[in-house]
Design a protein around this motif. Structure first.
Motif, PDB file in Angstrom:
ATOM      1  N   ASN A  23       0.810  -1.218   0.000  1.00  0.00           N
ATOM      2  CA  ASN A  23       0.000   0.000   0.000  1.00  0.00           C
ATOM      3  C   ASN A  23       0.845   1.271   0.000  1.00  0.00           C
ATOM      4  OD1 ASN A  23       0.348  -1.071   2.902  1.00  0.00           O
ATOM      5  ND2 ASN A  23      -0.068   1.110   3.227  1.00  0.00           N
ATOM      6  N   ASP A  24       2.075   1.176   0.538  1.00  0.00           N
ATOM      7  CA  ASP A  24       2.946   2.340   0.637  1.00  0.00           C
ATOM      8  C   ASP A  24       3.998   2.376  -0.463  1.00  0.00           C
ATOM      9  OD1 ASP A  24       4.340   0.140   1.497  1.00  0.00           O
ATOM     10  OD2 ASP A  24       5.183   1.082   3.282  1.00  0.00           O
ATOM     11  N   GLU A  25       3.830   1.552  -1.489  1.00  0.00           N
ATOM     12  CA  GLU A  25       4.767   1.541  -2.607  1.00  0.00           C
ATOM     13  C   GLU A  25       4.237   2.412  -3.747  1.00  0.00           C
ATOM     14  OE1 GLU A  25       5.066  -2.571  -3.604  1.00  0.00           O
ATOM     15  OE2 GLU A  25       6.150  -3.116  -1.767  1.00  0.00           O
ATOM     16  N   CYS A  26       5.150   3.054  -4.450  1.00  0.00           N
ATOM     17  CA  CYS A  26       4.781   3.956  -5.539  1.00  0.00           C
ATOM     18  C   CYS A  26       3.937   3.239  -6.592  1.00  0.00           C
ATOM     19  CB  CYS A  26       6.051   4.515  -6.181  1.00  0.00           C
ATOM     20  SG  CYS A  26       5.747   5.663  -7.552  1.00  0.00           S
ATOM     21  N   CYS A  27       2.974   3.962  -7.158  1.00  0.00           N
ATOM     22  CA  CYS A  27       2.130   3.393  -8.213  1.00  0.00           C
ATOM     23  C   CYS A  27       2.770   3.541  -9.581  1.00  0.00           C
ATOM     24  CB  CYS A  27       0.759   4.065  -8.206  1.00  0.00           C
ATOM     25  SG  CYS A  27       0.784   5.772  -8.832  1.00  0.00           S
ATOM     26  N   GLY A  28       3.856   4.310  -9.673  1.00  0.00           N
ATOM     27  CA  GLY A  28       4.521   4.505 -10.947  1.00  0.00           C
ATOM     28  C   GLY A  28       4.182   5.799 -11.648  1.00  0.00           C
ATOM     29  N   PHE A  29       3.264   6.579 -11.076  1.00  0.00           N
ATOM     30  CA  PHE A  29       2.879   7.845 -11.723  1.00  0.00           C
ATOM     31  C   PHE A  29       4.000   8.868 -11.580  1.00  0.00           C
ATOM     32  CE2 PHE A  29       0.623  12.025 -11.338  1.00  0.00           C
ATOM     33  CZ  PHE A  29       0.349  12.178 -12.679  1.00  0.00           C
ATOM     34  N   GLY A  30       4.194   9.373 -10.374  1.00  0.00           N
ATOM     35  CA  GLY A  30       5.327  10.254 -10.107  1.00  0.00           C
ATOM     36  C   GLY A  30       5.362  11.520 -10.927  1.00  0.00           C
ATOM     37  N   GLY A  31       4.213  12.042 -11.346  1.00  0.00           N
ATOM     38  CA  GLY A  31       4.203  13.274 -12.128  1.00  0.00           C
ATOM     39  C   GLY A  31       4.930  13.101 -13.448  1.00  0.00           C
ATOM     40  N   THR A  32       6.023  13.846 -13.623  1.00  0.00           N
ATOM     41  CA  THR A  32       6.768  13.761 -14.881  1.00  0.00           C
ATOM     42  C   THR A  32       7.545  12.460 -15.024  1.00  0.00           C
ATOM     43  OG1 THR A  32       8.600  14.965 -13.848  1.00  0.00           O
ATOM     44  CG2 THR A  32       6.988  16.259 -15.092  1.00  0.00           C
ATOM     45  N   PHE A  33       7.660  11.685 -13.942  1.00  0.00           N
ATOM     46  CA  PHE A  33       8.373  10.406 -14.014  1.00  0.00           C
ATOM     47  C   PHE A  33       7.754   9.485 -15.047  1.00  0.00           C
ATOM     48  CE2 PHE A  33       8.777   5.949 -12.763  1.00  0.00           C
ATOM     49  CZ  PHE A  33      10.147   5.813 -12.620  1.00  0.00           C
ATOM     50  N   CYS A  34       6.418   9.417 -15.079  1.00  0.00           N
ATOM     51  CA  CYS A  34       5.751   8.498 -16.002  1.00  0.00           C
ATOM     52  C   CYS A  34       5.937   8.919 -17.457  1.00  0.00           C
ATOM     53  CB  CYS A  34       4.269   8.369 -15.660  1.00  0.00           C
ATOM     54  SG  CYS A  34       3.331   9.900 -15.842  1.00  0.00           S
TER      55      CYS A  34
ATOM     56  N   ASP B 197      -4.825  11.063  -3.877  1.00  0.00           N
ATOM     57  CA  ASP B 197      -4.202  11.821  -4.960  1.00  0.00           C
ATOM     58  C   ASP B 197      -4.778  11.368  -6.290  1.00  0.00           C
ATOM     59  OD1 ASP B 197      -1.573  13.661  -4.561  1.00  0.00           O
ATOM     60  OD2 ASP B 197      -1.799  12.295  -2.868  1.00  0.00           O
ATOM     61  N   LEU B 198      -5.350  12.307  -7.033  1.00  0.00           N
ATOM     62  CA  LEU B 198      -5.996  11.955  -8.292  1.00  0.00           C
ATOM     63  C   LEU B 198      -5.005  11.409  -9.317  1.00  0.00           C
ATOM     64  CD1 LEU B 198      -8.447  11.796 -10.134  1.00  0.00           C
ATOM     65  CD2 LEU B 198      -8.130  14.228 -10.677  1.00  0.00           C
ATOM     66  N   GLY B 199      -3.788  11.948  -9.369  1.00  0.00           N
ATOM     67  CA  GLY B 199      -2.811  11.455 -10.324  1.00  0.00           C
ATOM     68  C   GLY B 199      -2.549   9.975 -10.143  1.00  0.00           C
ATOM     69  N   CYS B 200      -2.330   9.569  -8.907  1.00  0.00           N
ATOM     70  CA  CYS B 200      -2.107   8.145  -8.610  1.00  0.00           C
ATOM     71  C   CYS B 200      -3.333   7.316  -8.956  1.00  0.00           C
ATOM     72  CB  CYS B 200      -1.752   7.961  -7.136  1.00  0.00           C
ATOM     73  SG  CYS B 200      -0.298   8.874  -6.594  1.00  0.00           S
ATOM     74  N   LEU B 201      -4.497   7.823  -8.581  1.00  0.00           N
ATOM     75  CA  LEU B 201      -5.731   7.086  -8.824  1.00  0.00           C
ATOM     76  C   LEU B 201      -6.011   6.921 -10.314  1.00  0.00           C
ATOM     77  CD1 LEU B 201      -7.889   8.698  -6.006  1.00  0.00           C
ATOM     78  CD2 LEU B 201      -7.298   6.272  -6.169  1.00  0.00           C
ATOM     79  N   MET B 202      -5.754   7.954 -11.099  1.00  0.00           N
ATOM     80  CA  MET B 202      -5.932   7.840 -12.550  1.00  0.00           C
ATOM     81  C   MET B 202      -4.966   6.830 -13.143  1.00  0.00           C
ATOM     82  SD  MET B 202      -6.596  11.802 -13.734  1.00  0.00           S
ATOM     83  CE  MET B 202      -6.490  11.364 -15.456  1.00  0.00           C
ATOM     84  N   ASN B 203      -3.736   6.840 -12.664  1.00  0.00           N
ATOM     85  CA  ASN B 203      -2.740   5.907 -13.172  1.00  0.00           C
ATOM     86  C   ASN B 203      -3.146   4.460 -12.896  1.00  0.00           C
ATOM     87  OD1 ASN B 203      -0.182   5.267 -14.365  1.00  0.00           O
ATOM     88  ND2 ASN B 203       0.656   4.930 -12.317  1.00  0.00           N
ATOM     89  N   MET B 204      -3.539   4.190 -11.666  1.00  0.00           N
ATOM     90  CA  MET B 204      -3.930   2.825 -11.297  1.00  0.00           C
ATOM     91  C   MET B 204      -5.252   2.428 -11.931  1.00  0.00           C
ATOM     92  SD  MET B 204      -2.744   2.712  -7.283  1.00  0.00           S
ATOM     93  CE  MET B 204      -3.578   4.253  -6.845  1.00  0.00           C
ATOM     94  N   ALA B 205      -6.223   3.336 -11.914  1.00  0.00           N
ATOM     95  CA  ALA B 205      -7.530   3.024 -12.502  1.00  0.00           C
ATOM     96  C   ALA B 205      -7.415   2.781 -13.995  1.00  0.00           C
ATOM     97  CB  ALA B 205      -8.510   4.161 -12.227  1.00  0.00           C
ATOM     98  N   GLY B 206      -6.585   3.581 -14.669  1.00  0.00           N
ATOM     99  CA  GLY B 206      -6.390   3.388 -16.100  1.00  0.00           C
ATOM    100  C   GLY B 206      -5.821   2.016 -16.410  1.00  0.00           C
ATOM    101  N   LYS B 207      -4.838   1.605 -15.621  1.00  0.00           N
ATOM    102  CA  LYS B 207      -4.233   0.279 -15.830  1.00  0.00           C
ATOM    103  C   LYS B 207      -5.243  -0.829 -15.558  1.00  0.00           C
ATOM    104  CE  LYS B 207      -0.635  -2.292 -16.760  1.00  0.00           C
ATOM    105  NZ  LYS B 207      -0.024  -2.280 -18.101  1.00  0.00           N
ATOM    106  N   LEU B 208      -5.997  -0.694 -14.488  1.00  0.00           N
ATOM    107  CA  LEU B 208      -7.010  -1.695 -14.161  1.00  0.00           C
ATOM    108  C   LEU B 208      -8.069  -1.787 -15.256  1.00  0.00           C
ATOM    109  CD1 LEU B 208      -7.405  -0.803 -10.387  1.00  0.00           C
ATOM    110  CD2 LEU B 208      -6.648  -3.034 -11.245  1.00  0.00           C
ATOM    111  N   ASN B 209      -8.535  -0.647 -15.725  1.00  0.00           N
ATOM    112  CA  ASN B 209      -9.583  -0.635 -16.734  1.00  0.00           C
ATOM    113  C   ASN B 209      -9.114  -1.248 -18.048  1.00  0.00           C
ATOM    114  OD1 ASN B 209     -11.267   0.618 -14.918  1.00  0.00           O
ATOM    115  ND2 ASN B 209     -10.987   2.668 -15.757  1.00  0.00           N
TER     116      ASN B 209
ATOM    117  N   GLU C 283       1.712  -1.951 -13.278  1.00  0.00           N
ATOM    118  CA  GLU C 283       1.194  -3.299 -13.536  1.00  0.00           C
ATOM    119  C   GLU C 283       1.285  -4.157 -12.270  1.00  0.00           C
ATOM    120  OE1 GLU C 283       1.634  -6.981 -16.718  1.00  0.00           O
ATOM    121  OE2 GLU C 283       2.991  -5.270 -16.842  1.00  0.00           O
ATOM    122  N   GLU C 284       2.414  -4.054 -11.581  1.00  0.00           N
ATOM    123  CA  GLU C 284       2.562  -4.787 -10.325  1.00  0.00           C
ATOM    124  C   GLU C 284       1.552  -4.301  -9.287  1.00  0.00           C
ATOM    125  OE1 GLU C 284       5.950  -5.594  -6.851  1.00  0.00           O
ATOM    126  OE2 GLU C 284       6.537  -4.793  -8.804  1.00  0.00           O
ATOM    127  N   LYS C 285       1.344  -2.992  -9.244  1.00  0.00           N
ATOM    128  CA  LYS C 285       0.367  -2.427  -8.305  1.00  0.00           C
ATOM    129  C   LYS C 285      -1.044  -2.908  -8.637  1.00  0.00           C
ATOM    130  CE  LYS C 285       0.815   0.464  -5.589  1.00  0.00           C
ATOM    131  NZ  LYS C 285       0.912   0.532  -4.095  1.00  0.00           N
TER     132      LYS C 285
END
Length: 259
Positions: free
Chosen positions: A175-186, A216-228, A198-200
């Motif tokens: 739960n405390d691991e990065c989702c991979g979004f990281g703003g400009t990181f992605c 955080d919406l950025g994280c949620l969009m990143n994870m939700a997009g991958k799930l969807n 993908e791992e998340k």
């Protein structure tokens, strides 16, 4: 409500991504802040907090944006932000920009000191607990990096959600691991970002939860997009949407979600 400020004046910092992609989070935030006893204003002069520029090394551009934020929010008792990432930028990283600036450092430090991530503000400052809020579902929770590590936001959302009728929380491995979004990181490292999310997503699906929550919406969009994209039926909402009883419409990144 605390006795120190009976009706605190809150300047609500919307964030770029909420304004552009999910304004429901902004409306939900204002609703709950008012229920908690705050007088809420949304300064029209606010712009980006400057984090993308700051992360890209553009200190001059970041300072110009930061000065606009400081000026816009100086009149308020508190600055409240529905994002640990943007709240951390104002509260923590503005200090790096104005160190030694005789004119702006005192003003910046005053604004930074009164800036709060919304879930922490509700729980720690306003001592708010939801009453009569219901969400029927089994949810799991992702702790975003900046909120958790920079601001210490962990217990607060769980305390608030524990008062929501019908909601069950299932622990998320990592739960405390990065989702991979990281703003400009992605954007800079898309392959690494995709591998992380993908791992998340696999860990979220392993919980068997029907709902993913976070702050955080950025994280949620990143994870939700991958799930969807993987065909998952898991719904994603910002925690404040649940607390405001405004998680009944389209979930984040679902086809019906048009911002």
């Amino acid at each position: 409500m605390p006795d120190t400020l009976k009706t605190p004046k809150v300047g609500f910092f919307v964030t770029c991504i909420v304004d552009a992609m999910r304004p429901n989070i902004g409306f939900a935030s204002i609703k709950v802040l008012e229920q908690a006893g705050c007088q809420v204003d949304v300064p029209r002069a606010q712009t980006c907090c400057g984090q993308p520029a700051f992360n890209s090394g553009d200190d001059a551009g970041t300072k110009a944006l930061a000065k606009q934020i400081i000026q816009a929010f100086e009149p308020y008792d508190y600055v409240v932000v529905p994002s640990g990432s943007c709240a951390s930028m104002i509260r923590s990283h503005y200090n790096e920009l104005f160190l030694g600036d005789a004119e702006w450092e005192p003003r910046q430090r005053a604004v930074s000191a009164k800036t709060w991530e919304i879930l922490s503000f509700l729980a720690d400052v306003m001592e708010y607990r939801p009453n009569g809020v219901c969400y029927e579902g089994n949810a799991t929770y992702h702790d975003s990096c900046s909120g958790l590590r920079d601001l210490g936001v962990y217990d607060q959302p769980r305390a608030l959600l524990s008062k929501v009728d019908g909601l069950r929380l299932t622990q998320l491995e990592g739960n405390d691991e990065c989702c991979g979004f990281g703003g400009t990181f992605c954007v800079k490292y898309p392959d690494i970002s995709n591998a992380i999310v993908e791992e998340k997503a696999n860990k979220i699906k392993a919980t068997k939860a029907d709902t993913l929550l976070g702050g955080d919406l950025g994280c949620l969009m990143n994870m939700a997009g991958k799930l969807n994209r993987g065909g998952s039926e898991v719904k994603a909402f910002h925690t404040i949407e649940v607390l405001a009883s405004m998680a009944e419409g389209p979930a984040i990144c679902k086809r019906e979600d048009i911002g």
